[in-house]
Design an enzyme around this catalytic site. Structure first.
Site, short mmCIF file in Angstrom:
data_model
loop_
_atom_site.label_atom_id
_atom_site.label_comp_id
_atom_site.label_asym_id
_atom_site.label_seq_id
_atom_site.Cartn_x
_atom_site.Cartn_y
_atom_site.Cartn_z
CG ASP A 161 -7.70 -2.30 -2.41
OD1 ASP A 161 -8.83 -1.82 -2.19
OD2 ASP A 161 -6.68 -1.61 -2.42
CG HIS A 174 -2.06 0.95 1.15
ND1 HIS A 174 -1.92 2.30 1.32
CD2 HIS A 174 -3.38 0.73 0.89
CE1 HIS A 174 -3.11 2.88 1.19
NE2 HIS A 174 -4.01 1.95 0.92
#
Length: 431
Positions: A366, A309
């Site tokens: 995600d 991320h």
């Protein structure tokens, strides 16, 4: 001179300097206030992607990417995910404090009784092509709310702002479900206000007139958790878009519609959709090892989506929470899907591989959210719509905070011009 700390910046070419104060918040690194930099030195700053720039002060969400910390109004995301609900979190984001029982009952009542969308919106949907992407329909429909509620909306009135927030949080699931059902040719379902927020949405999505919907409670629990985890994430691309549009004085429906379109991008809200496409490319569990090798090869264009991320330099705290729910959903629903087998095999391989562990490329929110959505029967093109339903709470909280901040200004970024120097116009016959 003020006792506050300053940073002195000097341009050695002309000896012009600027004394820039440091601005500190409750948590996190201090920021250099550049307000007088251009006046003092004649220079702007250059920060592509705004990776080192704070454009606003906010009391809503705090992230410490190095430590893997996410706080909503000071409350750790882990505690909210375990003990709270999405609607309670939405109240927290909007109001700054967790509600008392009476306050929450009133808030829930208001949300429940603003779930209906205007009947003429049905005709609005008829204008879309039958296979239009649900995000396109969602963005256009939310923007159209301006036409229904604009005349009696004063963005400078706190009560009007609150009512707009209620309407958006209440109607977003109704519009989202309508977009999905229109895309597959099903009749639109009215909201059943005797149901709770998430359960009501799932009924609007999947219930058909010919038979009642048998809904596993774990489905509603999983979706409620996902909504909590996606409710806000500080000054990300879509939230910054909402604030930038809102800074012009635009109404909240137009501002949130702009946030939806920003969220649509595969680098933002579309990331979980990209995870499913990656799993489809891998195909079967026996090909996971090859995929991992390809991901480590710098000369190969293949990349593992849903790992690492930009903000978190450690494990995404949301991923820690959702990982457990992901395995629970798969076990409870007994879903038999080869792609989910690929996902679990890939998770196992990446968590053991030194290459990914050393670089802290852990599965992120995600990765797991896409798997859960698929297990719940939510089609891939609706993944980003799910994200938008949840993030509406954060978007409208930021829009309201912006209007409550004294001295707020219209957003106006600067640029480094790289075009032609001044030149004279040449007539067409002499070019």
């Amino acid at each position: 001179m003020s006792e506050s700390k300053i940073v002195k910046l000097t341009d050695e070419s002309n000896n012009r300097s600027s004394e820039l104060p440091l601005v500190s918040g409750t948590l996190g690194p201090s920021c250099i206030d550049l307000g007088t930099l251009y006046k003092d030195t004649g220079h702007f700053t250059y920060d592509p992607g705004f990776g080192s720039t704070a454009a606003t002060k906010s009391a809503i969400t705090y992230i410490d990417g190095d430590q893997g910390v996410l706080l909503y109004r000071g409350y750790p995301i882990e505690q909210l995910a375990e003990k709270s609900s999405f609607l309670e979190v939405a109240y927290l984001l909007l109001n700054g404090e967790l509600p008392k029982q009476a306050e929450f009952a009133s808030f829930e009542h208001q949300i429940t009784h603003h779930t209906m969308m205007h009947e003429s919106l049905k005709n609005f949907f008829q204008g879309f092509h039958h296979n239009a992407h649900p995000m396109a329909m969602l963005a256009a429909s939310v923007a159209s709310l301006s036409a229904f509620y604009h005349d009696d909306l004063d963005v400078d009135n706190p009560e009007d702002r609150k009512l707009a927030a209620i309407r958006l949080i209440a109607k977003m699931p109704t519009i989202a479900a309508a977009a999905y059902r229109y895309s597959i040719g099903w009749p639109m379902r009215y909201p059943r206000n005797n149901l709770e927020y998430v359960t009501r949405f799932l009924h609007m999505m999947f219930e058909v007139p010919s038979e009642p919907l048998q809904l596993n409670p774990v489905a509603a629990k999983a979706l409620d958790l996902l909504f909590i985890l996606h409710a806000d994430h500080e000054q990300n691309a879509s939230t910054s878009t909402v604030r930038l549009v809102g800074s012009t004085g635009a109404n909240p429906y137009a501002s949130i519609a702009a946030g939806i379109t920003a969220l649509w991008g595969p680098a933002h809200g579309g990331a979980n959709e990209a995870v499913l496409k990656m799993l489809e490319e891998i195909g079967t569990p026996d090909k996971v090892e090859t995929a991992v090798k390809r991901a480590k090869d710098k000369n190969d264009n293949f990349r593992l989506m849903g790992f690492g991320h930009r903000v978190y330099k450690n494990f995404d705290p949301r991923a820690k929470i959702i990982r457990e729910m992901c395995h629970k959903v798969l076990g409870e629903l007994g879903v038999n899907d080869p792609l989910l087998d690929v996902a679990m095999k890939l998770e196992e391989a990446a968590l053991k591989d030194e290459y990914f562990v050393e670089r802290k490329l852990y599965p992120n929110v995600d990765f797991y959210s896409g798997i859960i959505y698929k297990a719940l029967g939510i089609p891939t093109e609706m993944f980003t719509v799910m994200f938008a339903i949840a993030r509406t709470a954060g978007w409208i909280a930021h829009w309201i905070e912006q209007h409550e901040t004294p001295g707020a200004r219209i957003g106006r970024p600067r640029q480094v011009y790289t075009g032609s120097a001044p030149r004279d116009f040449v007539p067409a016959d002499k070019r």
